[in-house]
Design a protein around this motif. Structure first.
Motif, PDB file in Angstrom:
ATOM      1  N   HIS A   1     -17.415   6.015  -8.350  1.00 12.92           N
ATOM      2  CA  HIS A   1     -16.884   6.138  -9.711  1.00 12.92           C
ATOM      3  C   HIS A   1     -15.886   5.023  -9.985  1.00 12.92           C
ATOM      4  O   HIS A   1     -15.886   4.430 -11.056  1.00 12.92           O
ATOM      5  CB  HIS A   1     -16.229   7.498  -9.919  1.00 12.92           C
ATOM      6  CG  HIS A   1     -17.192   8.648  -9.855  1.00 12.92           C
ATOM      7  ND1 HIS A   1     -16.797   9.952  -9.991  1.00 12.92           N
ATOM      8  CD2 HIS A   1     -18.532   8.677  -9.665  1.00 12.92           C
ATOM      9  CE1 HIS A   1     -17.863  10.747  -9.891  1.00 12.92           C
ATOM     10  NE2 HIS A   1     -18.927   9.993  -9.677  1.00 12.92           N
ATOM     11  N   GLU A   2     -15.042   4.760  -9.002  1.00  9.70           N
ATOM     12  CA  GLU A   2     -14.097   3.648  -9.149  1.00  9.70           C
ATOM     13  C   GLU A   2     -14.857   2.345  -9.418  1.00  9.70           C
ATOM     14  O   GLU A   2     -14.536   1.604 -10.351  1.00  9.70           O
ATOM     15  CB  GLU A   2     -13.253   3.518  -7.872  1.00  9.70           C
ATOM     16  CG  GLU A   2     -12.319   2.319  -7.881  1.00  9.70           C
ATOM     17  CD  GLU A   2     -11.638   2.076  -6.537  1.00  9.70           C
ATOM     18  OE1 GLU A   2     -11.488   3.036  -5.770  1.00  9.70           O
ATOM     19  OE2 GLU A   2     -11.265   0.920  -6.271  1.00  9.70           O
ATOM     20  N   ASP A   3     -15.865   2.080  -8.586  1.00 10.97           N
ATOM     21  CA  ASP A   3     -16.645   0.844  -8.768  1.00 10.97           C
ATOM     22  C   ASP A   3     -17.388   0.839 -10.100  1.00 10.97           C
ATOM     23  O   ASP A   3     -17.685  -0.216 -10.654  1.00 10.97           O
ATOM     24  CB  ASP A   3     -17.654   0.675  -7.619  1.00 10.97           C
ATOM     25  CG  ASP A   3     -16.971   0.231  -6.320  1.00 10.97           C
ATOM     26  OD1 ASP A   3     -15.796  -0.160  -6.355  1.00 10.97           O
ATOM     27  OD2 ASP A   3     -17.642   0.272  -5.259  1.00 10.97           O
ATOM     28  N   ALA A   4     -17.733   2.033 -10.595  1.00  9.61           N
ATOM     29  CA  ALA A   4     -18.399   2.132 -11.898  1.00  9.61           C
ATOM     30  C   ALA A   4     -17.371   2.137 -13.027  1.00  9.61           C
ATOM     31  O   ALA A   4     -17.676   2.537 -14.145  1.00  9.61           O
ATOM     32  CB  ALA A   4     -19.273   3.385 -11.954  1.00  9.61           C
ATOM     33  N   ALA A   5     -16.145   1.730 -12.721  1.00 14.35           N
ATOM     34  CA  ALA A   5     -15.119   1.452 -13.734  1.00 14.35           C
ATOM     35  C   ALA A   5     -14.355   2.672 -14.229  1.00 14.35           C
ATOM     36  O   ALA A   5     -13.764   2.639 -15.302  1.00 14.35           O
ATOM     37  CB  ALA A   5     -15.698   0.665 -14.903  1.00 14.35           C
ATOM     38  N   MET A   6     -14.332   3.758 -13.446  1.00 17.99           N
ATOM     39  CA  MET A   6     -13.506   4.908 -13.820  1.00 17.99           C
ATOM     40  C   MET A   6     -12.082   4.642 -13.341  1.00 17.99           C
ATOM     41  O   MET A   6     -11.580   5.262 -12.388  1.00 17.99           O
ATOM     42  CB  MET A   6     -14.060   6.183 -13.185  1.00 17.99           C
ATOM     43  CG  MET A   6     -13.486   7.447 -13.779  1.00 17.99           C
ATOM     44  SD  MET A   6     -14.264   8.885 -13.051  1.00 17.99           S
ATOM     45  CE  MET A   6     -13.767  10.134 -14.249  1.00 17.99           C
ATOM     46  N   MET A   7     -11.459   3.698 -14.019  1.00 12.11           N
ATOM     47  CA  MET A   7     -10.167   3.176 -13.552  1.00 12.11           C
ATOM     48  C   MET A   7      -9.431   2.576 -14.739  1.00 12.11           C
ATOM     49  O   MET A   7     -10.052   2.075 -15.670  1.00 12.11           O
ATOM     50  CB  MET A   7     -10.430   2.118 -12.466  1.00 12.11           C
ATOM     51  CG  MET A   7      -9.216   1.416 -11.914  1.00 12.11           C
ATOM     52  SD  MET A   7      -9.457   0.847 -10.190  1.00 12.11           S
ATOM     53  CE  MET A   7     -10.798  -0.314 -10.359  1.00 12.11           C
ATOM     54  N   GLY A   8      -8.116   2.649 -14.696  1.00 13.04           N
ATOM     55  CA  GLY A   8      -7.297   2.021 -15.726  1.00 13.04           C
ATOM     56  C   GLY A   8      -6.122   1.309 -15.073  1.00 13.04           C
ATOM     57  O   GLY A   8      -5.928   1.387 -13.856  1.00 13.04           O
ATOM     58  N   GLN A   9      -5.345   0.587 -15.900  1.00 13.39           N
ATOM     59  CA  GLN A   9      -4.249  -0.234 -15.373  1.00 13.39           C
ATOM     60  C   GLN A   9      -2.965   0.067 -16.120  1.00 13.39           C
ATOM     61  O   GLN A   9      -2.975   0.194 -17.341  1.00 13.39           O
ATOM     62  CB  GLN A   9      -4.577  -1.713 -15.559  1.00 13.39           C
ATOM     63  CG  GLN A   9      -5.975  -2.106 -15.110  1.00 13.39           C
ATOM     64  CD  GLN A   9      -6.098  -3.608 -14.929  1.00 13.39           C
ATOM     65  OE1 GLN A   9      -5.849  -4.119 -13.845  1.00 13.39           O
ATOM     66  NE2 GLN A   9      -6.464  -4.326 -15.983  1.00 13.39           N
ATOM     67  N   PHE A  10      -1.866   0.148 -15.361  1.00 16.12           N
ATOM     68  CA  PHE A  10      -0.577   0.320 -16.034  1.00 16.12           C
ATOM     69  C   PHE A  10       0.450  -0.679 -15.519  1.00 16.12           C
ATOM     70  O   PHE A  10       0.429  -1.069 -14.356  1.00 16.12           O
ATOM     71  CB  PHE A  10      -0.062   1.762 -15.904  1.00 16.12           C
ATOM     72  CG  PHE A  10       0.390   2.178 -14.524  1.00 16.12           C
ATOM     73  CD1 PHE A  10      -0.523   2.626 -13.571  1.00 16.12           C
ATOM     74  CD2 PHE A  10       1.750   2.157 -14.184  1.00 16.12           C
ATOM     75  CE1 PHE A  10      -0.098   3.037 -12.305  1.00 16.12           C
ATOM     76  CE2 PHE A  10       2.190   2.573 -12.927  1.00 16.12           C
ATOM     77  CZ  PHE A  10       1.260   3.008 -11.986  1.00 16.12           C
ATOM     78  N   LEU A  11       1.314  -1.080 -16.452  1.00 12.54           N
ATOM     79  CA  LEU A  11       2.413  -1.976 -16.112  1.00 12.54           C
ATOM     80  C   LEU A  11       3.686  -1.153 -15.994  1.00 12.54           C
ATOM     81  O   LEU A  11       3.865  -0.177 -16.717  1.00 12.54           O
ATOM     82  CB  LEU A  11       2.652  -2.989 -17.233  1.00 12.54           C
ATOM     83  CG  LEU A  11       1.713  -4.161 -17.412  1.00 12.54           C
ATOM     84  CD1 LEU A  11       2.195  -4.990 -18.604  1.00 12.54           C
ATOM     85  CD2 LEU A  11       1.651  -5.026 -16.150  1.00 12.54           C
ATOM     86  N   VAL A  12       4.563  -1.579 -15.083  1.00 17.40           N
ATOM     87  CA  VAL A  12       5.921  -1.049 -15.082  1.00 17.40           C
ATOM     88  C   VAL A  12       6.813  -2.185 -15.598  1.00 17.40           C
ATOM     89  O   VAL A  12       6.855  -3.260 -15.004  1.00 17.40           O
ATOM     90  CB  VAL A  12       6.356  -0.594 -13.682  1.00 17.40           C
ATOM     91  CG1 VAL A  12       7.805  -0.099 -13.714  1.00 17.40           C
ATOM     92  CG2 VAL A  12       5.429   0.507 -13.164  1.00 17.40           C
ATOM     93  N   LYS A  13       7.458  -1.941 -16.740  1.00 13.94           N
ATOM     94  CA  LYS A  13       8.222  -3.016 -17.384  1.00 13.94           C
ATOM     95  C   LYS A  13       9.712  -2.729 -17.421  1.00 13.94           C
ATOM     96  O   LYS A  13      10.131  -1.571 -17.442  1.00 13.94           O
ATOM     97  CB  LYS A  13       7.709  -3.194 -18.814  1.00 13.94           C
ATOM     98  CG  LYS A  13       6.517  -4.152 -18.899  1.00 13.94           C
ATOM     99  CD  LYS A  13       6.374  -4.663 -20.310  1.00 13.94           C
ATOM    100  CE  LYS A  13       5.584  -5.959 -20.363  1.00 13.94           C
ATOM    101  NZ  LYS A  13       5.262  -6.295 -21.754  1.00 13.94           N
ATOM    102  N   ALA A  14      10.461  -3.804 -17.469  1.00 12.01           N
ATOM    103  CA  ALA A  14      11.925  -3.690 -17.534  1.00 12.01           C
ATOM    104  C   ALA A  14      12.334  -3.086 -18.879  1.00 12.01           C
ATOM    105  O   ALA A  14      11.624  -3.218 -19.856  1.00 12.01           O
ATOM    106  CB  ALA A  14      12.550  -5.058 -17.362  1.00 12.01           C
TER     107      ALA A  14
END
Ligand code: C2O
Ligand code: CU
Ligand code: CU
Length: 520
Positions: free
Chosen positions: A507-520
């Motif tokens: 599932h991960e390889d099939a793009a069941m993934m997102g991205q988050f930033l931790v910002k100042a």
């Protein structure tokens, strides 16, 4: 070899728990084990070598080389594999909280790989996700401070769209983080003697001995499973226990399979910790469910001197689809996820057609054993769970999309992973609630990088005691809503994200993934 496993699986499913206990006991007594079982079982458990790196100018340095190799999981049959400093899997990396480590990861592979430090709180640039590729012939050298509590973590490939096949071939290993607080406790602590990591992975083999990894539509949807269980790379291992109390650290390092672990003779044991550290108190139970990516530490009492075996029942992950599972599947999941986890465990195993029982470890207590000591009733103090400190709630909806039938379509909030897109931005030094809603028909282990979080509730109900420790991966059953509390302490980066994703690697390889930033 594949057949042997199915034969045993069928026999055990018919006979239930008593049968497997009895079978194991007969084998240990040197009696009539089935001849098919004798063909390949009985190998000693291999405990991965403990590797503590070398101290250089106050920094602990690990040299890790990703390499191709050949392994014999069955006598005389070669399987092409990937390992770290060896042919399959890697050494157990040992480090202490508060130290600075540097990892020199070089690669002799023929394709781009990555090495991710699963469960670690570290800068995004050191995380080892898809943004830190290691090209063939190159070396990646991240450095970071160990800010974890003592627990077992792990390292594994997180290559863009290639995590599944690379982990399947062996690109994974365990990490032991030590700290003073847990070492003061009177727990079994002697690596390889009474403190044993168990990396549990199911594998399928082709006739020529190679791994039968394939991304068929079925395997992408259900995740890649296999009919043979490898434990630290060994089939049906035997362990001679030299102490009355044995501490086992379980890692479900499988690509997709969920297991319920328990002992063949149904003996109770203590769960003392989960993904990110020890519990406040030991929890007495007779079974533990682990999804891919999850870990548990248990202590089992062998002072009766009887042989036993740790087994793993495969759990069905589909909710409403699939061969007449219907309500039965849902009800079982209700049991598993609800409060009452300790009552019956694998005893129902034979009822489910999709179910399979694997032997994880045959345990034979040695005649001379270190005497039992008592597990402390207080382990470590955890910060209180205070949802009112959260500044916001973020929702994550897990879905099977319209193009599922074309071999993909697992999404989070309707989106597939795009390395160029930041999905969420959190502010450093804040606490948030993440509400994970499973709108699909399958259970997904949701994993979040950078943090250890706490489970607040499941469908509004209190989590089970096994869910109350430090977690980095949490199972969300079909139609379930799980809320977790996370604190983003430090490590800002204006550009480089961390990942959150389903830990079923297909599932991960099939793009069941997102991205988050931790910002100042
Ligand atoms: Cu164990 Cu993002 O992975
Ligand atoms: Cu991770
Ligand atoms: Cu999934």
């Amino acid at each position: 070899m594949v057949n042997r496993r199915s034969v045993i699986g069928a026999a055990v499913l018919g006979g239930g728990v008593v049968a497997i206990g009895g079978m194991a006991a007969r084998e240990f007594a040197g009696g009539q084990g089935t001849s098919s079982a004798r063909a390949t079982s009985g190998g000693s458990l291999l405990v991965p070598k403990l590797y503590s790196g070398e101290r250089e100018n106050g920094i602990r340095v690990f040299d890790l080389n990703l390499q191709r190799g050949v392994s014999q999981f069955f006598k005389g049959i070669d399987t092409p594999t990937i390992g770290i400093n060896q042919s399959y899997l890697g050494p157990t990396l040992e480090m202490r909280a508060g130290e600075t480590v540097r990892m020199n990861v070089s690669s002799d592979l023929s394709e781009t790989a990555t090495v991710h430090w699963h469960g670690f709180h570290l800068p995004a640039r050191a995380d080892g996700g898809p943004h830190q590729p290691i090209a063939p012939g190159s070396t990646w050298s991240p450095s970071f401070e160990v800010k974890q509590r003592a627990s077992m973590f792990w390292y594994h490939s997180h290559a863009h769209r290639r995590s599944g096949p690379q982990v399947y071939k062996g690109l994974a290993g365990a990490i032991y983080v030590r700290d003073d607080e847990t070492e003061r406790l009177d727990l079994p602590n002697d690596y390889g003697v009474d403190d044993i990591p168990l990396i549990v992975q199911d594998r399928a083999f082709n006739r020529d001995g190679s791994f039968a990894y394939s991304t068929s539509m079925h395997n992408v949807m259900m995740g890649m499973t296999g009919d043979t269980l490898l434990v630290n790379g060994i089939v049906d291992p035997v362990f001679e226990a030299r102490s009355d109390l044995l501490r086992l650290r379980l890692l479900n390092g499988s690509n997709a399979r969920f297991y319920r672990f328990g002992f063949g003779d149904a003996r109770a044991f203590m769960q003392i910790g989960s993904d990110g550290g020890l519990f406040e108190q030991p929890y007495r139970t007779d079974n533990i469910v682990l999804a891919p990516g999850e870990r548990a530490q248990i202590v089992v009492d062998l002072s009766d001197g009887r042989p036993t075996s740790l087994s793993a029942d495969s759990l069905e992950t589909m909710g409403m689809m699939g061969g007449g599972m219907g309500n039965r599947g849902m009800r079982d999941r209700g049991d598993r996820m609800g409060g009452d986890m300790g009552t019956n465990g694998g005893r129902r195993g034979g009822m489910m057609d999709e179910r399979r029982r694997f032997t994880v470890l045959n345990i034979r207590p040695a005649a001379q054993r270190r005497q039992v000591n008592i597990i402390p009733s207080q382990l470590i103090a955890l910060a209180p769970i205070e949802p009112e400190t959260a500044i916001k709630t973020r929702r994550f909806v897990l879905q099977m999309g319209m193009n599922m039938m074309r071999g993909g379509g697992f999404t989070i909030n309707g989106k597939s992973m795009d390395m160029q897109r930041i999905d969420e931005t959190v502010k450093v030094n804040t606490t948030e609630i993440w509400q994970i809603e499973n709108a699909s028909m399958m259970a997904h282990p949701f994993h979040i990088h950078d943090v250890q979080f706490r489970v607040l509730d499941r469908d509004g109900r209190q989590p089970s005691p096994q869910d109350t420790g430090l977690k980095d991966t949490v199972v969300v059953a079909p139609r379930e809503v799980v809320r977790v509390l996370l604190r983003f302490e430090d490590y800002t980066d204006p550009e480089l994200p961390y990942m959150y994703h389903c830990h079923i690697l297909e599932h991960e390889d099939a793009a069941m993934m997102g991205q988050f930033l931790v910002k100042a």
